[in-house]
Scaffold this motif. Sequence first.
Motif, PDB file in Angstrom:
ATOM      1  N   LYS A   5      37.925  40.352  39.331  1.00  0.00           N
ATOM      2  CA  LYS A   5      39.322  41.403  38.775  1.00  0.00           C
ATOM      3  C   LYS A   5      40.223  40.569  39.176  1.00  0.00           C
ATOM      4  CE  LYS A   5      36.863  43.864  35.912  1.00  0.00           C
ATOM      5  NZ  LYS A   5      37.150  42.905  34.874  1.00  0.00           N
ATOM      6  N   PHE A  38      34.260  49.137  41.628  1.00  0.00           N
ATOM      7  CA  PHE A  38      33.422  49.008  40.503  1.00  0.00           C
ATOM      8  C   PHE A  38      32.555  50.560  41.102  1.00  0.00           C
ATOM      9  CE2 PHE A  38      34.180  44.634  40.565  1.00  0.00           C
ATOM     10  CZ  PHE A  38      34.715  43.997  38.920  1.00  0.00           C
ATOM     11  N   SER A  69      32.931  53.296  36.176  1.00  0.00           N
ATOM     12  CA  SER A  69      33.995  52.234  35.749  1.00  0.00           C
ATOM     13  C   SER A  69      33.653  50.490  35.245  1.00  0.00           C
ATOM     14  CB  SER A  69      35.845  52.364  36.774  1.00  0.00           C
ATOM     15  OG  SER A  69      34.864  50.689  37.968  1.00  0.00           O
ATOM     16  N   ARG A  70      32.734  50.231  35.004  1.00  0.00           N
ATOM     17  CA  ARG A  70      32.027  48.657  35.005  1.00  0.00           C
ATOM     18  C   ARG A  70      31.961  48.652  33.543  1.00  0.00           C
ATOM     19  NH1 ARG A  70      28.846  48.865  39.184  1.00  0.00           N
ATOM     20  NH2 ARG A  70      29.099  47.063  40.620  1.00  0.00           N
ATOM     21  N   ILE A 123      45.894  47.220  40.144  1.00  0.00           N
ATOM     22  CA  ILE A 123      45.576  47.532  38.944  1.00  0.00           C
ATOM     23  C   ILE A 123      45.983  49.079  38.954  1.00  0.00           C
ATOM     24  CG2 ILE A 123      43.189  48.017  37.705  1.00  0.00           C
ATOM     25  CD1 ILE A 123      42.607  45.677  39.400  1.00  0.00           C
ATOM     26  N   LEU A 149      39.050  51.789  35.800  1.00  0.00           N
ATOM     27  CA  LEU A 149      39.038  51.583  37.295  1.00  0.00           C
ATOM     28  C   LEU A 149      40.414  52.289  37.575  1.00  0.00           C
ATOM     29  CD1 LEU A 149      39.605  47.296  36.255  1.00  0.00           C
ATOM     30  CD2 LEU A 149      36.757  48.712  37.217  1.00  0.00           C
ATOM     31  N   ASP A 160      34.737  49.933  31.076  1.00  0.00           N
ATOM     32  CA  ASP A 160      35.805  49.699  30.285  1.00  0.00           C
ATOM     33  C   ASP A 160      37.369  49.376  31.776  1.00  0.00           C
ATOM     34  OD1 ASP A 160      38.964  50.275  28.751  1.00  0.00           O
ATOM     35  OD2 ASP A 160      37.040  49.993  27.608  1.00  0.00           O
ATOM     36  N   ASP A 161      38.295  48.616  31.354  1.00  0.00           N
ATOM     37  CA  ASP A 161      38.941  47.887  32.317  1.00  0.00           C
ATOM     38  C   ASP A 161      40.074  49.484  32.812  1.00  0.00           C
ATOM     39  OD1 ASP A 161      37.894  46.205  32.993  1.00  0.00           O
ATOM     40  OD2 ASP A 161      39.439  44.753  32.113  1.00  0.00           O
ATOM     41  N   ARG A 162      40.044  50.126  31.360  1.00  0.00           N
ATOM     42  CA  ARG A 162      41.012  51.722  31.167  1.00  0.00           C
ATOM     43  C   ARG A 162      40.588  52.478  32.418  1.00  0.00           C
ATOM     44  NH1 ARG A 162      41.182  52.438  25.376  1.00  0.00           N
ATOM     45  NH2 ARG A 162      39.129  52.262  25.552  1.00  0.00           N
TER      46      ARG A 162
END
Length: 385
Positions: free
Chosen positions: A363, A216, A220-221, A49, A227, A223-225
């Motif tokens: 994830k 997490f 960051s929970r 990621i 993370l 929005d994935d952007r």
Amino acid sequence: MKNVIILGADGYLGWPMAMKFACENYRVTVVDNYLKRKIVADTDSTALIEGPRLKERSEIFQSLFNFNIEVNEGDCADANFMDPLIERLQPDAVVHFAEQPSAPYSMMGRSEATTTFNNNLNSTFNLIWSIVKYSPNTHIIKLGTMGEYGTPNIDIEEGWIDIEHNGRTQKFLYPRQASSLYHTTKILDTDLLWFYARHYNLRVTDLMQGPVYGIFTDESRADDRLLPNFHYDDIFGTVVNRFICQAVAGIPLTVFGAGGQTRGYLNIEDTMKCIALAASNPPKNGELLIYNQFTEQFSVNQLAMKVRRACELLNIPVEMQNIPNPRVEQENHYYNAKHTGLSDLGLVPKLMDSDVICEIMSKVVVKKDEISRKRALPRVQWKTS
Ligand SMILES: NC(=O)c1ccc[n+]([C@@H]2O[C@H](COP(=O)([O-])OP(=O)(O)OC[C@H]3O[C@@H](n4cnc5c(N)ncnc54)[C@H](O)[C@@H]3O)[C@@H](O)[C@H]2O)c1
């Protein structure tokens, strides 16, 4: 409003820390020179990621949380970059993550060892001098590692030990003997920080952190952007993150040697809490505070079993495989490290149970096909003949 600078904020821990401080109403300034992204490209260690660069990430963060993060691209080892930054911002605290943190990379060969040595020592040394010259009351919060202590056959104290010798006593830094060049640079950093704290009355907290796992945090929970960059490879992946990815991809969990190697671990959410606690509890001038930053200790075999047990709940079959140890380290040893300092300041840990492992897996599973067997196996041997 308190004012903090995060050095190395594009990294695994730096970015979530920047968001956390911003949400706690600090004025946050971040710095990175993207050294890690360069090493990732040089060593074919693509993150599973990978977030966008800092400018874009901070814009996304601001659009969702409405807090500003000031972004600066530059090298912490460069006085011409650091001096004006520290002089302008007069930070209450600087959190220093900006080092080359991969033990395998530091053991690849002379060129990689030189990069690690120069970068890590000079980023710390240069930060110290910018603080001495332009903001001597700033609290330096430095990320060290539990690996500085090695695996001694006695209890590991929290940074310091009282020595009695020929009827006299003195408190010293706890003896340290690391098992990689990277970890040795952290020992040298601690010595530099302690020398300059004594000499110039600086305020320093050195956090002896164990390997971190997870992905997490509260922010960051959202929005994935947002993370953090997440690695499972042999260069930048930490062991729990790697085991989880291997399990999801159907690769046997690679236990190095006998698997009795024991270390202290912590969840990424606890890293955030520990550093926030350190920032709220600064040392006096001239003091070096040291905390052992981990929440529970496990052997590699125990970690592999934990991941396997969590996978059983999801009906994912997992194999464990003992492979020749690429590192030079003890595989069965005594290990008992104190870690009460941060709990005494109020840390309530998030421990590693099956729910925590399964949440990380949720994830990873969507990227299952991108996990490379080659990258998940050790490519660097500590000794080559
Ligand atoms: N992740 C862990 O499990 C762990 C455990 C113990 C200690 N630590 C320590 O915590 C710190 C952060 O770890 P991480 O996992 O986030 O590492 P990381 O490599 O993901 O992040 C470090 C960041 O610092 C940047 N950087 C390096 N040198 C720089 C320089 N000279 N100038 C500007 N930026 C620079 C890199 O580009 C990278 O983005 C490191 O010092 C590491 O040694 C990490």
